[in-house]
Design an enzyme around this catalytic site. Structure first.
Site, PDB file in Angstrom:
ATOM      1  N   ARG A   1       6.625   5.397   0.779  1.00  0.00           N
ATOM      2  CA  ARG A   1       5.478   6.365   1.157  1.00  0.00           C
ATOM      3  C   ARG A   1       5.438   6.765   2.493  1.00  0.00           C
ATOM      4  O   ARG A   1       6.151   5.895   3.269  1.00  0.00           O
ATOM      5  CB  ARG A   1       4.256   5.851   0.569  1.00  0.00           C
ATOM      6  CG  ARG A   1       2.940   6.778   0.806  1.00  0.00           C
ATOM      7  CD  ARG A   1       1.775   6.085   0.355  1.00  0.00           C
ATOM      8  NE  ARG A   1       0.487   6.862   0.222  1.00  0.00           N
ATOM      9  CZ  ARG A   1      -0.629   6.309   0.122  1.00  0.00           C
ATOM     10  NH1 ARG A   1      -1.020   5.128  -0.060  1.00  0.00           N
ATOM     11  NH2 ARG A   1      -1.560   7.459   0.029  1.00  0.00           N
TER      12      ARG A   1
ATOM     13  N   SER B   1      -3.792   3.618   4.407  1.00  0.00           N
ATOM     14  CA  SER B   1      -4.268   2.918   3.200  1.00  0.00           C
ATOM     15  C   SER B   1      -4.065   1.489   3.621  1.00  0.00           C
ATOM     16  O   SER B   1      -5.096   0.515   3.084  1.00  0.00           O
ATOM     17  CB  SER B   1      -3.068   3.235   2.098  1.00  0.00           C
ATOM     18  OG  SER B   1      -3.712   2.595   0.816  1.00  0.00           O
TER      19      SER B   1
ATOM     20  N   LYS C   1       0.943  -1.199   0.118  1.00  0.00           N
ATOM     21  CA  LYS C   1      -0.084   0.031  -0.136  1.00  0.00           C
ATOM     22  C   LYS C   1       0.746   1.320   0.048  1.00  0.00           C
ATOM     23  O   LYS C   1       0.560   2.080   0.716  1.00  0.00           O
ATOM     24  CB  LYS C   1      -0.901  -0.053   1.171  1.00  0.00           C
ATOM     25  CG  LYS C   1      -1.907  -1.278   1.322  1.00  0.00           C
ATOM     26  CD  LYS C   1      -2.558  -1.545  -0.155  1.00  0.00           C
ATOM     27  CE  LYS C   1      -3.445  -0.465  -0.608  1.00  0.00           C
ATOM     28  NZ  LYS C   1      -3.816  -0.665  -1.972  1.00  0.00           N
TER      29      LYS C   1
ATOM     30  N   HIS D   1       6.659  -7.452  -3.848  1.00  0.00           N
ATOM     31  CA  HIS D   1       6.711  -6.783  -2.586  1.00  0.00           C
ATOM     32  C   HIS D   1       7.797  -7.436  -1.635  1.00  0.00           C
ATOM     33  O   HIS D   1       8.156  -7.121  -0.647  1.00  0.00           O
ATOM     34  CB  HIS D   1       5.529  -7.099  -1.904  1.00  0.00           C
ATOM     35  CG  HIS D   1       4.191  -6.429  -2.216  1.00  0.00           C
ATOM     36  ND1 HIS D   1       4.011  -4.874  -2.353  1.00  0.00           N
ATOM     37  CD2 HIS D   1       3.049  -7.014  -2.865  1.00  0.00           C
ATOM     38  CE1 HIS D   1       2.923  -4.677  -2.727  1.00  0.00           C
ATOM     39  NE2 HIS D   1       2.260  -5.619  -2.848  1.00  0.00           N
TER      40      HIS D   1
END
Length: 329
Positions: A161, A169, A69, A139
């Site tokens: 992020r 998120s 995310k 990932h």
């Protein structure tokens, strides 16, 4: 994590091996197992092991890497769109003939996730028929990547992020799954503690980011480290940098192509495509396809965090990143 809702299922093929790994219950929903310092479900653990052992990278591959995310769905759209643009060549390839690929398949499926679509349930997928340059997503933490990715000349694009927005998120995304034994959203304060302690799929968050950050400093020609916030602030500029890094540079005469990529992959457009509407279903749960495109804004954490939560996570982030030269909003 790919769009399949089957990630809740236990992978029986691991058998007694699972008992050797540290185990934690995630959000009172499913178990996570710690392998090589990172947490994951048994299905993705098995797939990651198979990928690490068998995947053979090509020198012209491009690997999109991310935590969970942090903007990977958007990056899939952008990078595939960039690679498909026709620039400085009269050659026609089959990929470029279908320009609006995003209208035909869910964006999360537009790029193959190695430990998801490729190796999950299939230890020996045939990826050799994919034309070059191949574009994959993962990932997996940097130290868990197949040796052929780290040792070859292939490129890696990593997107990071803000930890606070990442948690929000993640919370919305996991809660978007309709589970047979849980109908109410998992309490945010409990989700916060789990994230803070590093117990979440592909966590700990900071370890994941720092591995790629340090590798990007050592090998800037191979690894591009990109922040989601920078991509939001200057999408056109970052698209140009991505094109340059992936070997598909935009020239001065290609401004229209840059605009096309930005428009084609805009969050508002992706949300409204028919391919991104409807439901992914499995025997254990279901998820709305548009849950991959919620808000996509910077700073939504302010609508969920208490002041104490924000202070605690900021302090932990400062400690984790101290001396690295990396700063996260």
């Amino acid at each position: 994590m790919d769009s399949s809702p089957n990630f809740l299922l236990r992978d029986a093929s691991l058998g007694p091996l699972l008992d050797e790994f540290p185990r934690e219950k995630f959000w009172e929903i499913f178990y996570l197992y710690q392998w090589e310092g990172f947490w994951n479900t048994s299905l993705y653990l098995r797939a990651s092991m198979d990928c690490q052992k068998h995947f053979q990278a090509r020198d012209d591959d491009v690997i999109l890497a991310s935590g969970l995310k942090t903007g990977s769905t958007w990056m899939k759209a952008l990078c595939r769109s960039i690679l498909q643009q026709k620039r400085h060549s009269d050659e026609k390839d089959e990929q470029n003939e279908d320009e609006d690929f995003l209208a035909k398949t869910h964006t999360a499926h537009s790029v193959t996730t190695l430990e998801g679509n490729a190796y999950k349930g299939n230890p020996h997928p045939d990826l050799s028929t994919i034309p070059s340059p191949r574009l994959f997503h993962t990932h997996m933490a940097y130290t868990l990547l197949p040796p052929s990715i780290r040792d070859s000349e292939c490129k890696i694009v990593y997107i990071a992020r803000s930890p606070k927005d990442t948690l929000v998120s993640l919370w919305h995304f996991i809660n978007s799954y309709t589970l047979t034994d849980q109908k109410e959203p998992y309490p945010f304060d409990k989700a916060f503690e789990s994230f803070y302690n590093g117990v979440h799929p592909w966590g700990p968050f900071w370890d994941h980011i720092l591995q790629y950050w340090k590798a990007s400093l050592e090998r800037p020609h191979k690894i591009m480290f990109l922040k989601y916030e920078d991509l939001k602030r200057d999408t056109r500029g970052q698209v140009k940098k991505l094109g340059e890094f992936m070997g598909r540079p935009f020239g001065e005469e290609d401004e229209d192509e840059v605009d096309k990529v930005v428009w084609q992959c805009s969050l508002e457009r992706l949300k409204n495509l028919e391919a991104n509407k409807g439901i992914f279903r499995s025997s254990v749960n279901e998820i709305q396809k548009d849950s991959f495109f919620r808000l996509g804004v910077v700073g939504d954490w302010k609508n969920h965090f208490t002041e104490e939560m924000a202070d605690r996570l900021d302090q932990l982030t400062s400690i984790k990143l101290q001396g690295s030269g990396l700063h996260l909003d």
